[in-house]
Write an enzyme that holds these catalytic residues in place. Sequence first.
Site, PDB file in Angstrom:
ATOM      1  N   THR A  59       0.829  -1.195   0.000  1.00  0.00           N
ATOM      2  CA  THR A  59       0.000   0.000   0.000  1.00  0.00           C
ATOM      3  C   THR A  59       0.871   1.255   0.000  1.00  0.00           C
ATOM      4  O   THR A  59       1.917   1.307   0.658  1.00  0.00           O
ATOM      5  CB  THR A  59      -0.935   0.015   1.227  1.00  0.00           C
ATOM      6  OG1 THR A  59      -1.846   1.113   1.126  1.00  0.00           O
ATOM      7  CG2 THR A  59      -0.174   0.130   2.538  1.00  0.00           C
ATOM      8  N   GLY A  60       0.455   2.245  -0.783  1.00  0.00           N
ATOM      9  CA  GLY A  60       1.021   3.584  -0.683  1.00  0.00           C
ATOM     10  C   GLY A  60       2.407   3.831  -1.218  1.00  0.00           C
ATOM     11  O   GLY A  60       2.989   4.879  -0.938  1.00  0.00           O
TER      12      GLY A  60
ATOM     13  N   HIS B  31     -15.499   2.825  -9.506  1.00  0.00           N
ATOM     14  CA  HIS B  31     -14.186   2.429  -8.987  1.00  0.00           C
ATOM     15  C   HIS B  31     -13.178   2.136 -10.098  1.00  0.00           C
ATOM     16  O   HIS B  31     -12.202   2.855 -10.238  1.00  0.00           O
ATOM     17  CB  HIS B  31     -14.367   1.207  -8.075  1.00  0.00           C
ATOM     18  CG  HIS B  31     -13.154   0.822  -7.308  1.00  0.00           C
ATOM     19  ND1 HIS B  31     -13.227   0.159  -6.096  1.00  0.00           N
ATOM     20  CD2 HIS B  31     -11.820   0.959  -7.569  1.00  0.00           C
ATOM     21  CE1 HIS B  31     -12.002  -0.055  -5.639  1.00  0.00           C
ATOM     22  NE2 HIS B  31     -11.133   0.407  -6.523  1.00  0.00           N
TER      23      HIS B  31
ATOM     24  N   SER C 167      -4.569  -2.226   0.144  1.00  0.00           N
ATOM     25  CA  SER C 167      -5.847  -2.249   0.866  1.00  0.00           C
ATOM     26  C   SER C 167      -6.877  -3.121   0.168  1.00  0.00           C
ATOM     27  O   SER C 167      -7.881  -3.508   0.767  1.00  0.00           O
ATOM     28  CB  SER C 167      -6.384  -0.823   1.013  1.00  0.00           C
ATOM     29  OG  SER C 167      -6.597  -0.232  -0.258  1.00  0.00           O
ATOM     30  N   GLU C 168      -6.629  -3.444  -1.103  1.00  0.00           N
ATOM     31  CA  GLU C 168      -7.577  -4.240  -1.883  1.00  0.00           C
ATOM     32  C   GLU C 168      -7.239  -5.729  -1.872  1.00  0.00           C
ATOM     33  O   GLU C 168      -7.755  -6.488  -2.693  1.00  0.00           O
ATOM     34  CB  GLU C 168      -7.610  -3.743  -3.334  1.00  0.00           C
ATOM     35  CG  GLU C 168      -7.969  -2.282  -3.507  1.00  0.00           C
ATOM     36  CD  GLU C 168      -9.444  -1.997  -3.293  1.00  0.00           C
ATOM     37  OE1 GLU C 168     -10.118  -2.784  -2.594  1.00  0.00           O
ATOM     38  OE2 GLU C 168      -9.920  -0.993  -3.826  1.00  0.00           O
TER      39      GLU C 168
ATOM     40  N   HIS D  50      -7.580   1.852 -12.381  1.00  0.00           N
ATOM     41  CA  HIS D  50      -8.637   2.856 -12.478  1.00  0.00           C
ATOM     42  C   HIS D  50      -8.616   3.479 -13.873  1.00  0.00           C
ATOM     43  O   HIS D  50      -8.703   4.703 -14.017  1.00  0.00           O
ATOM     44  CB  HIS D  50      -8.447   3.939 -11.415  1.00  0.00           C
ATOM     45  CG  HIS D  50      -8.485   3.426 -10.008  1.00  0.00           C
ATOM     46  ND1 HIS D  50      -8.134   4.200  -8.932  1.00  0.00           N
ATOM     47  CD2 HIS D  50      -8.835   2.216  -9.499  1.00  0.00           C
ATOM     48  CE1 HIS D  50      -8.265   3.492  -7.813  1.00  0.00           C
ATOM     49  NE2 HIS D  50      -8.687   2.280  -8.139  1.00  0.00           N
TER      50      HIS D  50
END
EC number: 4.1.2.17
Length: 215
Positions: A43-44, A155, A72-73, A94
């Site tokens: 993440t991130g 999403h 997070s997914e 996305h």
Amino acid sequence: MERNKLARQIIDTCLEMTRLGLNQGTAGNVSVRYQDGMLITPTGIPYEKLTESHIVFIDGNGKHEEGKLPSSEWRFHMAAYQSRPDANAVVHNHAVHCTAVSILNRPIPAIHYMIAAAGGNSIPCAPYATFGTRELSEHVALALKNRKATLLQHHGLIACEVNLEKALWLAHEVEVLAQLYLTTLAITDPVPVLSDEEIAVVLEKFKTYGLRIEE
């Protein structure tokens, strides 16, 4: 394949996803099936800063290795593997046109024969749920039962395949189909579509024709 090589493939897929214009920043995530669980992006961390040591292992019970934080997914990646035993790689992004269609909460219909690349006569749109939740993973599992790709309402897109190259190829193909759909919608609605019978012929032909990449 050894872990470091798979981790490198994950990073290369992330970078290629950005190069193709399917993603930006730290959005999206990539995973591969590994041992009893999966390897997934953290993440991130921006893709261009990723190293093999950043890639996170999550076991079959959903427990990740200490000292690292997975995307997070991660739950819907796990759900995709459970729903599709044939899948060894999952790509989420996305992409602009896919996300635009998802905002309309519409599946992509059989506007072009390449829709069959996702395994059927349409690409579904899974209902909205907050990112990272069990609810979203349940929606994903259901949408992928009979498809290799699905939109996520408000999403983005998920694509799964037997390896990373095929998963990325499919994600790119679905983005092109989404762009074609939006372009056609600007002219007429409903749009002309191929029949179920015509798509069935394509599905049969795709069993022996398609992207040739070593598993």
